[in-house]
Design a protein around this motif. Structure first.
Motif, mmCIF file in Angstrom:
data_model
loop_
_atom_site.group_PDB
_atom_site.id
_atom_site.type_symbol
_atom_site.label_atom_id
_atom_site.label_comp_id
_atom_site.label_asym_id
_atom_site.label_seq_id
_atom_site.Cartn_x
_atom_site.Cartn_y
_atom_site.Cartn_z
ATOM 1 N N ALA A 59 0.829 -1.210 0.000
ATOM 2 C CA ALA A 59 0.000 0.000 0.000
ATOM 3 C C ALA A 59 0.865 1.263 0.000
ATOM 4 O O ALA A 59 0.560 2.231 -0.707
ATOM 5 C CB ALA A 59 -0.924 -0.013 1.215
ATOM 6 N N VAL A 60 1.950 1.255 0.775
ATOM 7 C CA VAL A 60 2.839 2.429 0.813
ATOM 8 C C VAL A 60 3.511 2.629 -0.540
ATOM 9 O O VAL A 60 3.623 3.775 -1.026
ATOM 10 C CB VAL A 60 3.889 2.269 1.925
ATOM 11 C CG1 VAL A 60 4.958 3.363 1.827
ATOM 12 C CG2 VAL A 60 3.221 2.327 3.304
ATOM 13 N N ALA A 61 3.937 1.536 -1.165
ATOM 14 C CA ALA A 61 4.567 1.644 -2.485
ATOM 15 C C ALA A 61 3.580 2.210 -3.510
ATOM 16 O O ALA A 61 3.948 3.057 -4.346
ATOM 17 C CB ALA A 61 5.078 0.276 -2.934
ATOM 18 N N GLU A 62 2.326 1.762 -3.450
ATOM 19 C CA GLU A 62 1.303 2.279 -4.372
ATOM 20 C C GLU A 62 1.022 3.760 -4.091
ATOM 21 O O GLU A 62 0.828 4.548 -5.031
ATOM 22 C CB GLU A 62 0.027 1.463 -4.216
ATOM 23 C CG GLU A 62 -1.113 1.873 -5.135
ATOM 24 C CD GLU A 62 -0.770 1.711 -6.614
ATOM 25 O OE1 GLU A 62 -1.346 2.449 -7.437
ATOM 26 O OE2 GLU A 62 0.068 0.839 -6.935
ATOM 27 N N LEU A 63 1.027 4.152 -2.823
ATOM 28 C CA LEU A 63 0.821 5.554 -2.476
ATOM 29 C C LEU A 63 1.944 6.421 -3.036
ATOM 30 O O LEU A 63 1.694 7.495 -3.607
ATOM 31 C CB LEU A 63 0.745 5.697 -0.955
ATOM 32 C CG LEU A 63 0.609 7.131 -0.414
ATOM 33 C CD1 LEU A 63 -0.660 7.792 -0.930
ATOM 34 C CD2 LEU A 63 0.641 7.119 1.118
ATOM 35 N N LEU A 64 3.173 5.961 -2.919
ATOM 36 C CA LEU A 64 4.314 6.719 -3.455
ATOM 37 C C LEU A 64 4.223 6.861 -4.971
ATOM 38 O O LEU A 64 4.500 7.925 -5.522
ATOM 39 C CB LEU A 64 5.625 6.043 -3.057
ATOM 40 C CG LEU A 64 6.038 6.185 -1.586
ATOM 41 C CD1 LEU A 64 7.215 5.278 -1.271
ATOM 42 C CD2 LEU A 64 6.374 7.634 -1.267
ATOM 43 N N ALA A 113 4.550 7.197 13.265
ATOM 44 C CA ALA A 113 4.987 8.577 13.484
ATOM 45 C C ALA A 113 5.214 9.291 12.154
ATOM 46 O O ALA A 113 4.836 10.460 11.984
ATOM 47 C CB ALA A 113 6.260 8.588 14.327
ATOM 48 N N ALA A 114 5.831 8.594 11.207
ATOM 49 C CA ALA A 114 6.067 9.193 9.892
ATOM 50 C C ALA A 114 4.756 9.479 9.174
ATOM 51 O O ALA A 114 4.588 10.526 8.536
ATOM 52 C CB ALA A 114 6.946 8.266 9.058
ATOM 53 N N ALA A 141 5.612 12.771 -1.185
ATOM 54 C CA ALA A 141 6.343 11.541 -1.450
ATOM 55 C C ALA A 141 7.766 11.628 -0.899
ATOM 56 O O ALA A 141 8.292 10.663 -0.319
ATOM 57 C CB ALA A 141 6.372 11.259 -2.953
ATOM 58 N N LYS A 142 8.394 12.790 -1.060
ATOM 59 C CA LYS A 142 9.752 12.984 -0.549
ATOM 60 C C LYS A 142 9.773 12.877 0.975
ATOM 61 O O LYS A 142 10.713 12.317 1.571
ATOM 62 C CB LYS A 142 10.302 14.338 -0.984
ATOM 63 C CG LYS A 142 11.774 14.546 -0.629
ATOM 64 C CD LYS A 142 12.288 15.858 -1.181
ATOM 65 C CE LYS A 142 13.785 15.988 -0.923
ATOM 66 N NZ LYS A 142 14.155 15.835 0.500
ATOM 67 N N LEU A 143 8.719 13.400 1.627
ATOM 68 C CA LEU A 143 8.644 13.285 3.085
ATOM 69 C C LEU A 143 8.625 11.816 3.508
ATOM 70 O O LEU A 143 9.349 11.415 4.431
ATOM 71 C CB LEU A 143 7.390 14.004 3.583
ATOM 72 C CG LEU A 143 7.179 14.121 5.104
ATOM 73 C CD1 LEU A 143 6.332 15.340 5.423
ATOM 74 C CD2 LEU A 143 6.503 12.879 5.691
ATOM 75 N N LEU A 144 7.806 11.020 2.825
ATOM 76 C CA LEU A 144 7.731 9.595 3.154
ATOM 77 C C LEU A 144 9.061 8.896 2.877
ATOM 78 O O LEU A 144 9.478 8.004 3.632
ATOM 79 C CB LEU A 144 6.614 8.929 2.350
ATOM 80 C CG LEU A 144 5.184 9.345 2.706
ATOM 81 C CD1 LEU A 144 4.188 8.696 1.752
ATOM 82 C CD2 LEU A 144 4.848 8.968 4.148
ATOM 83 N N GLU A 145 9.724 9.289 1.804
ATOM 84 C CA GLU A 145 11.004 8.678 1.467
ATOM 85 C C GLU A 145 12.091 9.095 2.452
ATOM 86 O O GLU A 145 12.933 8.282 2.844
ATOM 87 C CB GLU A 145 11.395 9.059 0.038
ATOM 88 C CG GLU A 145 10.508 8.392 -1.010
ATOM 89 C CD GLU A 145 10.690 8.984 -2.391
ATOM 90 O OE1 GLU A 145 11.379 10.030 -2.502
ATOM 91 O OE2 GLU A 145 10.156 8.411 -3.358
ATOM 92 N N VAL A 149 9.830 5.296 5.210
ATOM 93 C CA VAL A 149 8.629 4.515 5.525
ATOM 94 C C VAL A 149 8.627 3.187 4.771
ATOM 95 O O VAL A 149 8.385 2.124 5.347
ATOM 96 C CB VAL A 149 7.360 5.329 5.208
ATOM 97 C CG1 VAL A 149 6.112 4.457 5.383
ATOM 98 C CG2 VAL A 149 7.273 6.550 6.106
ATOM 99 N N LEU A 150 8.908 3.221 3.475
ATOM 100 C CA LEU A 150 8.887 2.001 2.686
ATOM 101 C C LEU A 150 9.972 1.032 3.154
ATOM 102 O O LEU A 150 9.733 -0.186 3.248
ATOM 103 C CB LEU A 150 9.071 2.327 1.201
ATOM 104 C CG LEU A 150 8.891 1.157 0.232
ATOM 105 C CD1 LEU A 150 7.494 0.561 0.366
ATOM 106 C CD2 LEU A 150 9.134 1.609 -1.209
ATOM 107 N N GLU A 151 11.165 1.552 3.470
ATOM 108 C CA GLU A 151 12.249 0.699 3.943
ATOM 109 C C GLU A 151 11.895 0.027 5.270
ATOM 110 O O GLU A 151 12.199 -1.154 5.494
ATOM 111 C CB GLU A 151 13.541 1.502 4.099
ATOM 112 C CG GLU A 151 14.217 1.903 2.803
ATOM 113 C CD GLU A 151 13.523 3.085 2.126
ATOM 114 O OE1 GLU A 151 12.558 3.643 2.720
ATOM 115 O OE2 GLU A 151 13.931 3.442 1.010
ATOM 116 N N GLU A 152 11.218 0.778 6.149
ATOM 117 C CA GLU A 152 10.828 0.205 7.432
ATOM 118 C C GLU A 152 9.723 -0.841 7.260
ATOM 119 O O GLU A 152 9.674 -1.823 8.010
ATOM 120 C CB GLU A 152 10.393 1.308 8.393
ATOM 121 C CG GLU A 152 11.568 2.149 8.885
ATOM 122 C CD GLU A 152 11.145 3.239 9.832
ATOM 123 O OE1 GLU A 152 9.955 3.628 9.811
ATOM 124 O OE2 GLU A 152 12.009 3.715 10.601
ATOM 125 N N CYS A 153 8.860 -0.643 6.275
ATOM 126 C CA CYS A 153 7.854 -1.672 5.973
ATOM 127 C C CYS A 153 8.536 -2.959 5.505
ATOM 128 O O CYS A 153 8.151 -4.061 5.907
ATOM 129 C CB CYS A 153 6.893 -1.174 4.891
ATOM 130 S SG CYS A 153 5.768 0.126 5.427
#
Length: 213
Positions: A59-64, A113-114, A141-145, A149-153
């Motif tokens: 889901a996070v990857a699709e959001l990005l 938190a992110a 997207a940059k904020l999430l990167e 977030v994706l790496e922690e998932c």
């Protein structure tokens, strides 16, 4: 009186050894069954956690991808992002509900938190002009990167995958122990029968000899 004493003398060892064998077999079977049930429950929980982490990562990857994607139809993009935000939140909650290990709680807490920070910035989006939404979404997207977030998932998924492997190995060890336990009982029971039979035969022989004398 002699007959009763002789009968007790002959039957007591047989009954005692038989009861000990039954108790040993029953205790061993119950203990191994309890361990197997516990390990199976842990394995099932880790599989559920792994699946939840995988769904969250997807889901996070699709959001990005949507945040950085084309914005030809701003209204459609907005609807899609709202839905993806909801899905990410739901899947994060599922992962947090299943997080029963310290590392899982740490990772899901960092992701939450992110996403809270992301959500606070997302609420500013409604005041952004349509022609500026693409740039604003890219900053989201940059904020999430930046917050990884994706790496922690992925790390959460890998951690749970490792736990599945550990639980599976423990389950295999239980099955191996059960197999060896059954083999020991299979060899010990006949051997005990032979020893008991020899002991009873000697006792009968001595009793008959004493009776003859």
């Amino acid at each position: 009186m002699f007959t009763r004493h002789l009968a007790l003398k002959l039957l007591a060892p047989t009954v005692l050894v038989s009861l000990l064998l039954v108790a040993a077999c029953a205790s061993g079977a119950l203990y191994l069954s309890h361990l197997h049930v516990d390990i199976s429950g842990v394995l099932s929980e880790h599989i559920d956690s792994t699946l939840a982490a995988w769904n969250l990562q997807t889901a996070v990857a699709e959001l990005l991808r949507s945040l950085r994607g084309a914005h030809d139809d701003p209204e459609a993009v907005t609807r899609q992002l709202i839905e993806l935000n909801r899905i990410v939140r739901d899947r994060l909650q599922k992962a947090r509900d299943l997080a029963n290990l310290e590392r899982e709680r740490v990772l899901t807490g960092e992701i939450a938190a992110a996403l809270d920070e992301y959500q606070a910035k997302w609420e500013e989006r409604e005041r952004v002009a349509p022609d500026e939404q693409a740039a604003f979404d890219a900053s989201l997207a940059k904020l999430l990167e930046d917050r990884r977030v994706l790496e922690e998932c992925k790390e959460l998924r890998d951690f749970n995958t490792d736990q599945v492997g550990a639980a599976d190995r423990a389950n295999r060890d239980i099955v191996t122990s059960l197999t060896w336990g059954l083999l020991v009982v299979a060899f010990a029971a006949p051997l005990s029968g032979l020893v008991l039979g020899y002991t009873v035969a000697r006792s009968i022989h001595q009793s008959i000899y004493q009776l003859s004398v």
